[in-house]
Design a protein around this motif. Structure first.
Motif, PDB file in Angstrom:
ATOM      1  N   ILE A 205       0.858  -1.188   0.000  1.00 35.65           N
ATOM      2  CA  ILE A 205       0.000   0.000   0.000  1.00 35.65           C
ATOM      3  C   ILE A 205       0.896   1.241   0.000  1.00 35.65           C
ATOM      4  N   THR A 206       0.678   2.124  -0.968  1.00 33.64           N
ATOM      5  CA  THR A 206       1.553   3.299  -1.080  1.00 33.64           C
ATOM      6  C   THR A 206       1.280   4.295   0.050  1.00 33.64           C
ATOM      7  N   ASP A 207       2.234   5.198   0.270  1.00 34.37           N
ATOM      8  CA  ASP A 207       2.115   6.193   1.349  1.00 34.37           C
ATOM      9  C   ASP A 207       2.405   7.600   0.821  1.00 34.37           C
ATOM     10  N   HIS A 208       1.344   8.402   0.719  1.00 35.35           N
ATOM     11  CA  HIS A 208       1.473   9.842   0.425  1.00 35.35           C
ATOM     12  C   HIS A 208       0.452  10.532   1.324  1.00 35.35           C
TER      13      HIS A 208
ATOM     14  N   GLY B 181       4.172   0.466   1.081  1.00 32.55           N
ATOM     15  CA  GLY B 181       4.985   0.380  -0.148  1.00 32.55           C
ATOM     16  C   GLY B 181       5.072   1.712  -0.894  1.00 32.55           C
ATOM     17  N   VAL B 182       5.809   2.702  -0.416  1.00 37.42           N
ATOM     18  CA  VAL B 182       6.653   2.717   0.754  1.00 37.42           C
ATOM     19  C   VAL B 182       6.389   3.940   1.622  1.00 37.42           C
ATOM     20  N   THR B 183       6.674   3.762   2.935  1.00 39.35           N
ATOM     21  CA  THR B 183       6.660   4.927   3.809  1.00 39.35           C
ATOM     22  C   THR B 183       8.033   5.593   3.755  1.00 39.35           C
TER      23      THR B 183
ATOM     24  N   TRP C  92      14.263  17.873   1.654  1.00 42.68           N
ATOM     25  CA  TRP C  92      14.729  16.496   1.394  1.00 42.68           C
ATOM     26  C   TRP C  92      16.235  16.423   1.587  1.00 42.68           C
ATOM     27  N   GLU C  93      16.676  16.566   2.838  1.00 47.95           N
ATOM     28  CA  GLU C  93      18.123  16.593   3.072  1.00 47.95           C
ATOM     29  C   GLU C  93      18.652  15.231   3.495  1.00 47.95           C
ATOM     30  N   LYS C  94      19.864  14.940   3.034  1.00 47.75           N
ATOM     31  CA  LYS C  94      20.578  13.710   3.411  1.00 47.75           C
ATOM     32  C   LYS C  94      19.710  12.448   3.394  1.00 47.75           C
ATOM     33  N   PRO C  95      19.099  12.166   2.264  1.00 48.98           N
ATOM     34  CA  PRO C  95      18.215  10.985   2.245  1.00 48.98           C
ATOM     35  C   PRO C  95      18.931   9.671   2.551  1.00 48.98           C
TER      36      PRO C  95
ATOM     37  N   ILE D 297      13.517  -1.914   1.144  1.00 49.87           N
ATOM     38  CA  ILE D 297      13.865  -0.513   0.896  1.00 49.87           C
ATOM     39  C   ILE D 297      13.571  -0.137  -0.556  1.00 49.87           C
ATOM     40  N   GLY D 298      12.812   0.949  -0.742  1.00 44.63           N
ATOM     41  CA  GLY D 298      12.545   1.465  -2.084  1.00 44.63           C
ATOM     42  C   GLY D 298      13.790   2.172  -2.579  1.00 44.63           C
ATOM     43  N   ALA D 299      14.280   1.807  -3.765  1.00 41.94           N
ATOM     44  CA  ALA D 299      15.537   2.397  -4.244  1.00 41.94           C
ATOM     45  C   ALA D 299      15.585   2.440  -5.764  1.00 41.94           C
ATOM     46  N   GLN D 300      16.173   3.515  -6.273  1.00 43.51           N
ATOM     47  CA  GLN D 300      16.426   3.649  -7.710  1.00 43.51           C
ATOM     48  C   GLN D 300      17.892   4.002  -7.963  1.00 43.51           C
ATOM     49  N   GLY D 301      18.388   4.969  -7.199  1.00 44.28           N
ATOM     50  CA  GLY D 301      19.758   5.466  -7.389  1.00 44.28           C
ATOM     51  C   GLY D 301      20.785   4.416  -6.978  1.00 44.28           C
ATOM     52  N   PRO D 302      22.020   4.497  -7.550  1.00 45.93           N
ATOM     53  CA  PRO D 302      23.043   3.483  -7.266  1.00 45.93           C
ATOM     54  C   PRO D 302      23.409   3.360  -5.789  1.00 45.93           C
ATOM     55  N   LYS D 303      23.497   4.496  -5.088  1.00 46.11           N
ATOM     56  CA  LYS D 303      23.899   4.421  -3.671  1.00 46.11           C
ATOM     57  C   LYS D 303      22.776   3.843  -2.814  1.00 46.11           C
ATOM     58  N   MET D 304      21.535   4.193  -3.146  1.00 48.21           N
ATOM     59  CA  MET D 304      20.402   3.672  -2.367  1.00 48.21           C
ATOM     60  C   MET D 304      20.229   2.173  -2.608  1.00 48.21           C
TER      61      MET D 304
ATOM     62  N   VAL E 158      14.651  -5.252  -1.836  1.00 43.31           N
ATOM     63  CA  VAL E 158      14.666  -3.910  -2.430  1.00 43.31           C
ATOM     64  C   VAL E 158      13.480  -3.808  -3.375  1.00 43.31           C
ATOM     65  N   LEU E 159      12.772  -2.662  -3.293  1.00 44.90           N
ATOM     66  CA  LEU E 159      11.636  -2.415  -4.189  1.00 44.90           C
ATOM     67  C   LEU E 159      12.117  -1.430  -5.245  1.00 44.90           C
ATOM     68  N   ILE E 160      12.246  -1.906  -6.477  1.00 48.79           N
ATOM     69  CA  ILE E 160      12.773  -1.048  -7.535  1.00 48.79           C
ATOM     70  C   ILE E 160      11.633  -0.701  -8.501  1.00 48.79           C
ATOM     71  N   ASN E 161      11.377   0.600  -8.638  1.00 44.11           N
ATOM     72  CA  ASN E 161      10.342   1.078  -9.557  1.00 44.11           C
ATOM     73  C   ASN E 161      10.830   0.912 -10.991  1.00 44.11           C
ATOM     74  N   ALA E 162      10.705  -0.260 -11.574  1.00 40.55           N
ATOM     75  CA  ALA E 162      11.149  -0.464 -12.955  1.00 40.55           C
ATOM     76  C   ALA E 162      10.468  -1.702 -13.514  1.00 40.55           C
TER      77      ALA E 162
ATOM     78  N   ALA F 148      10.641  -6.196  -8.607  1.00 43.38           N
ATOM     79  CA  ALA F 148      10.298  -5.278  -9.705  1.00 43.38           C
ATOM     80  C   ALA F 148       8.946  -4.662  -9.362  1.00 43.38           C
ATOM     81  N   TYR F 149       8.989  -3.413  -8.885  1.00 44.53           N
ATOM     82  CA  TYR F 149       7.764  -2.700  -8.510  1.00 44.53           C
ATOM     83  C   TYR F 149       7.292  -2.024  -9.786  1.00 44.53           C
ATOM     84  N   ALA F 150       6.552  -2.791 -10.597  1.00 52.78           N
ATOM     85  CA  ALA F 150       6.354  -2.407 -12.002  1.00 52.78           C
ATOM     86  C   ALA F 150       4.963  -1.843 -12.265  1.00 52.78           C
TER      87      ALA F 150
HETATM   88  N1  F42 Z   1       7.533   7.420  -2.518  1.00 52.49           N
HETATM   89  C1  F42 Z   1       6.533   7.874  -1.788  1.00 52.49           C
HETATM   90  O1  F42 Z   1       6.573   9.025  -1.294  1.00 52.49           O
HETATM   91  N2  F42 Z   1       5.440   7.092  -1.557  1.00 52.49           N
HETATM   92  C2  F42 Z   1       5.334   5.839  -2.046  1.00 52.49           C
HETATM   93  O2  F42 Z   1       4.322   5.158  -1.800  1.00 52.49           O
HETATM   94  C3  F42 Z   1       6.414   5.315  -2.834  1.00 52.49           C
HETATM   95  C4  F42 Z   1       6.429   3.999  -3.335  1.00 52.49           C
HETATM   96  C5  F42 Z   1       7.592   3.514  -3.944  1.00 52.49           C
HETATM   97  C6  F42 Z   1       7.674   2.161  -4.315  1.00 52.49           C
HETATM   98  C7  F42 Z   1       8.822   1.661  -4.879  1.00 52.49           C
HETATM   99  C8  F42 Z   1       9.929   2.507  -5.084  1.00 52.49           C
HETATM  100  O3  F42 Z   1      11.043   2.013  -5.624  1.00 52.49           O
HETATM  101  C9  F42 Z   1       9.854   3.830  -4.736  1.00 52.49           C
HETATM  102  C10 F42 Z   1       8.700   4.375  -4.157  1.00 52.49           C
HETATM  103  N3  F42 Z   1       8.623   5.711  -3.762  1.00 52.49           N
HETATM  104  C11 F42 Z   1       7.522   6.170  -3.050  1.00 52.49           C
HETATM  105  C12 F42 Z   1       9.739   6.656  -4.038  1.00 52.49           C
HETATM  106  C13 F42 Z   1      10.806   6.594  -2.957  1.00 52.49           C
HETATM  107  O4  F42 Z   1      10.323   7.128  -1.754  1.00 52.49           O
HETATM  108  C14 F42 Z   1      12.066   7.383  -3.400  1.00 52.49           C
HETATM  109  O5  F42 Z   1      11.704   8.685  -3.756  1.00 52.49           O
HETATM  110  C15 F42 Z   1      12.700   6.770  -4.608  1.00 52.49           C
HETATM  111  O6  F42 Z   1      12.982   5.421  -4.337  1.00 52.49           O
HETATM  112  C16 F42 Z   1      13.964   7.536  -5.085  1.00 52.49           C
HETATM  113  O7  F42 Z   1      14.998   7.286  -4.270  1.00 52.49           O
HETATM  114  P1  F42 Z   1      16.460   6.960  -4.808  1.00 52.49           P
HETATM  115  O8  F42 Z   1      16.738   5.563  -4.549  1.00 52.49           O
HETATM  116  O9  F42 Z   1      16.672   7.413  -6.211  1.00 52.49           O
HETATM  117  O10 F42 Z   1      17.297   7.841  -3.798  1.00 52.49           O
HETATM  118  C17 F42 Z   1      17.462   9.237  -3.951  1.00 52.49           C
HETATM  119  C18 F42 Z   1      17.382   9.853  -2.585  1.00 52.49           C
HETATM  120  C19 F42 Z   1      18.834   9.553  -4.545  1.00 52.49           C
HETATM  121  O11 F42 Z   1      19.017  10.595  -5.117  1.00 52.49           O
HETATM  122  N4  F42 Z   1      19.766   8.669  -4.347  1.00 52.49           N
HETATM  123  C20 F42 Z   1      21.144   8.812  -4.801  1.00 52.49           C
HETATM  124  C21 F42 Z   1      21.704   7.415  -5.110  1.00 52.49           C
HETATM  125  O12 F42 Z   1      22.740   7.327  -5.767  1.00 52.49           O
HETATM  126  O13 F42 Z   1      21.097   6.423  -4.673  1.00 52.49           O
HETATM  127  C22 F42 Z   1      22.061   9.353  -3.695  1.00 52.49           C
HETATM  128  C23 F42 Z   1      21.771  10.730  -3.206  1.00 52.49           C
HETATM  129  C24 F42 Z   1      22.844  11.148  -2.180  1.00 52.49           C
HETATM  130  O14 F42 Z   1      23.978  10.791  -2.298  1.00 52.49           O
HETATM  131  N5  F42 Z   1      22.460  11.919  -1.151  1.00 52.49           N
HETATM  132  C25 F42 Z   1      23.384  12.351  -0.133  1.00 52.49           C
HETATM  133  C26 F42 Z   1      22.921  11.827   1.214  1.00 52.49           C
HETATM  134  O15 F42 Z   1      23.688  11.864   2.168  1.00 52.49           O
HETATM  135  O16 F42 Z   1      21.780  11.345   1.302  1.00 52.49           O
HETATM  136  C27 F42 Z   1      23.511  13.848  -0.077  1.00 52.49           C
HETATM  137  C28 F42 Z   1      22.290  14.645  -0.493  1.00 52.49           C
HETATM  138  C29 F42 Z   1      22.122  15.921   0.368  1.00 52.49           C
HETATM  139  O17 F42 Z   1      21.010  16.116   0.866  1.00 52.49           O
HETATM  140  O18 F42 Z   1      23.047  16.662   0.503  1.00 52.49           O
END
Ligand code: F42
Length: 329
Positions: free
Chosen positions: A33-36, A61-63, A107-110, A155-162, A173-177, A206-208
């Motif tokens: 269940i999504t969270d907004h 999916g996901v808070t 959205w600091e230091k995610p 953990i929901g993640a797209q970026g390489p570090k996450m 890991v839940l990947i939106n792809a 694959a959160y597709a």
């Molecule tokens: N988001 C919601 O709000 N509600 C949902 O219901 C939801 C569902 C969902 C399901 C699957 C999924 O994969 C994602 C979903 N999302 C949902 C989105 C989710 O909350 C994230 O927005 C999404 O996963 C994007 O995150 P990301 O993995 O791309 O990570 C971001 C933060 C990113 O930019 N990552 C970079 C990386 O390489 O992974 C790294 C950024 C970085 O290095 N940041 C530094 C730090 O320390 O964090 C410095 C930044 C600073 O603030 O200075």
């Protein structure tokens, strides 16, 4: 391959309950269940679902760790775990910037915030008194006053570090792809994280976006608007990876602007190319979808989540997935 399904709580609780029970009866094993903030509250909805279902696992999916403190998240998901008899799963991600901007959250230091939150939630679930001296969170002897059980964290993640962090700290890991190439690229980061974690079971999800119908064109047409939104929000690196022309992307973005100002949603649907539907969704007949899931499996995916729109008729599509897709795996 495991099967999950995603629902946005933008409907009344009894409608959601109806679809979730149908999904459970159709053979899905996870409901996300999504969270907004603008939709119905995720834990209120999960409570109803915990009471009304029997076997399906129930996850946020996901808070995110910005809306609420990790201690409250730890308690909320543990309450769902108790009500559901151990079926809760915590899905947590960095959160959505567009939504945060509207409610004044910066959205600091995610990455840092995600690491600290997951560590704190795990420690609270282990029943310990938690002292934590993080950069973001300072905990001084916090403890939950009830037994929570062991709750998997995805953990929901797209970026390489996450992605790497998810593999290091999470159970999945839940990947939106939706396309195998995206998982081939993600694999390297996931492997780096798993190396840090050592031996463990790990679910690559694959959160597709999915759209299934016996009529291929109907299925693909239903995916168009969702695909347009994915295109509008994706970074350029994704279009380069899939060889999608930036001119075509610009057309989708312009059509969406027109839809918001003039209501021309037909123009949005037309602007989405076949290539975009193939890249950003799993759409077609049950056989088409089975073929794609086989490719995803080869790319390391272990759970497929059927996300919006699911199909032109949600009820029929859930039943079709249950009859003609899940039994093939
Ligand atoms: N988001 C919601 O709000 N509600 C949902 O219901 C939801 C569902 C969902 C399901 C699957 C999924 O994969 C994602 C979903 N999302 C949902 C989105 C989710 O909350 C994230 O927005 C999404 O996963 C994007 O995150 P990301 O993995 O791309 O990570 C971001 C933060 C990113 O930019 N990552 C970079 C990386 O390489 O992974 C790294 C950024 C970085 O290095 N940041 C530094 C730090 O320390 O964090 C410095 C930044 C600073 O603030 O200075």
């Amino acid at each position: 391959m495991k099967f999950g399904i995603e629902f946005v709580p933008n409907m009344k609780y009894y409608e959601l309950e109806y679809y979730v029970k149908l999904a459970e009866d159709s053979g899905f094993s996870y409901v996300w269940i999504t969270d907004h903030y603008n939709n119905r509250n995720v834990y209120s909805m999960l409570t109803i679902l915990a009471l009304k279902t029997n076997s399906v696992k129930l996850g946020s999916g996901v808070t995110n760790p910005y809306h609420i403190n990790p201690a409250v998240t730890a308690s909320a998901i543990a309450t769902i775990n108790e009500i559901s008899n151990g079926r809760a799963v915590l899905g947590i991600g960095a959160g959505d910037k567009v939504t945060f901007d509207r409610i004044g959250i910066s959205w600091e230091k995610p990455l840092r915030r995600m690491r600290e939150s997951v560590e704190i939630i795990r420690a609270l679930h282990s029943g310990k008194s938690v002292k934590y001296d993080g950069q973001i969170f300072k905990f001084n002897g916090a403890r939950l006053d009830f037994k929570t059980g062991d709750i998997p964290i995805y953990i929901g993640a797209q970026g390489p570090k996450m992605l790497e962090l998810a593999a290091e700290l999470g159970d999945g890991v839940l990947i939106n792809a939706s396309h195998p190439r995206d998982f081939e690229v993600a694999r390297e980061n996931i492997e780096a994280g798993l190396k840090k974690a050592g031996e463990k079971e790990f679910d690559v999800v694959a959160y597709a976006s999915m759209s299934v119908d016996k009529d291929r064109d109907k299925a693909r047409n239903s995916a168009r608007i969702v695909v347009a939104f994915i295109v509008a929000g994706s970074p350029d690196v994704i279009f380069e990876r899939h060889g999608i022309s930036m001119d075509d992307v610009a057309k989708v973005r312009e059509a969406l602007n027109n839809a918001f100002t003039k209501g021309d949603w037909g123009g949005v649907a037309k602007s989405v190319t076949d290539e975009m539907i193939d890249t950003f969704s799993i759409s077609g007949t049950p056989d088409d979808v089975v073929e794609r899931i086989n490719e995803l499996s080869k790319a390391g995916v272990t759970q497929v989540v059927a996300g919006s729109p699911i199909g032109p008729d949600k009820k029929k599509s859930i039943q079709l997935i249950g009859k003609e897709i899940i039994p093939k795996f």
